[in-house]
Design an enzyme around this catalytic site. Structure first.
Site, PDB file in Angstrom:
ATOM      1  CG  ASP A 184      -1.998  -0.978   1.220  1.00  0.00           C
ATOM      2  OD1 ASP A 184      -1.983  -1.854   0.331  1.00  0.00           O
ATOM      3  OD2 ASP A 184      -2.882  -0.888   2.084  1.00  0.00           O
ATOM      4  CG  HIS A 195       1.850  -0.211   4.629  1.00  0.00           C
ATOM      5  ND1 HIS A 195       1.558  -1.258   5.467  1.00  0.00           N
ATOM      6  CD2 HIS A 195       0.701   0.492   4.483  1.00  0.00           C
ATOM      7  CE1 HIS A 195       0.276  -1.184   5.825  1.00  0.00           C
ATOM      8  NE2 HIS A 195      -0.258  -0.136   5.241  1.00  0.00           N
TER       9      HIS A 195
HETATM   10 ZN   LIG Z   1      -2.829   3.272   3.133  1.00  0.00          ZN
END
Ligand SMILES: [Zn+2]
Length: 247
Positions: A60, A207
């Protein structure tokens, strides 16, 4: 007895207030009262029923000009496919990276335009965030993404309706597979968390676009060989969804 009942009520009230005030994704995951219905409808996906040893790695908040190219190198080295949930604003700044992801057969999903806090904005703003995110990706790949992952794990009836209108699916993640890698956590701990919670059909959230992204990249380099040793195969989220075992 009355005293006990009152104490319980106070406890639940406090718990409710506490949880309402915390926007942490893990809590949101279980908290929305309609989550199970959305999962049944398959408009929100958190994992997939399957006997096969397959999981999806998802990344992400990118693309990040420093960490994402390193991550793509690591994925290539291990011959692994992943799904990236991209921010439109960063897509516009890093079109070559998005092109590379697409060329290397990773799946690209929308993670909104600017990662705005949807709690603080009206419906028109939220709709614009979704549509601008889709448009930024489509401009580079020629294809509208199939998946949307809301920023911060935000969910509301209205936003789910918007995603239905867009003919997309909300790709959430598997609660047990949130290592919180975006915090100041070392690579080995991120990899250990994932391996020790591993089950077929999971969607693993990581992430590449946050400040701890370099540890996440190192974690993935440690993780993939261990997944392969366990007999697991890595697929994109859409591939995972297509493998769902129907009863
Ligand atoms: Zn996010």
């Amino acid at each position: 007895m009355i005293v006990v009942a009152q104490k319980k009520t106070v406890f639940f009230l406090l718990a409710f207030i506490f949880m309402g005030g915390v926007s942490a994704s893990a809590i949101t995951l279980g908290l929305h009262p309609n989550m199970n219905n959305w999962k049944k409808e398959a408009i929100v996906i958190t994992d997939v029923k399957t006997d096969k040893k397959v999981v999806a790695l998802t990344f992400d908040d990118g693309p990040d000009p420093v960490n994402t190219p390193l991550l793509l190198d690591v994925l290539k080295k291990h011959d692994a496919k992943a799904t990236f949930f991209l921010l439109g604003i960063k897509v516009e700044k890093n079109p070559d990276l998005v092109k590379r992801m697409s060329d290397e057969k990773h799946e690209l999903g929308n993670h909104s335009y600017s990662h705005a806090d949807f709690n603080r904005h009206d419906d028109d703003f939220v709709r614009a965030e979704i549509q601008r995110g889709n448009a930024a990706i489509k401009k580079i790949t020629g294809k509208k993404p199939h998946l949307f992952r809301p920023p911060g794990g935000y969910l509301s009836y209205k936003m789910v309706d918007m995603i239905r209108e867009e003919k997309q699916i909300i790709a959430y993640w598997t609660y047990q597979q949130d290592s919180k890698d975006w915090r100041n956590i070392k690579a080995s701990r991120i990899a250990d968390h994932i391996i020790s919670n591993l089950k077929p059909g999971q969607i693993i959230i990581l992430h590449d676009g946050t400040s701890n992204g370099s540890e996440t990249v190192k974690a993935v380099d440690l993780l993939i060989p261990r997944l392969y040793e366990e007999g697991y195969r890595l697929v994109t989220v859409s591939e995972l969804i297509s493998m769902e075992k129907r009863e």
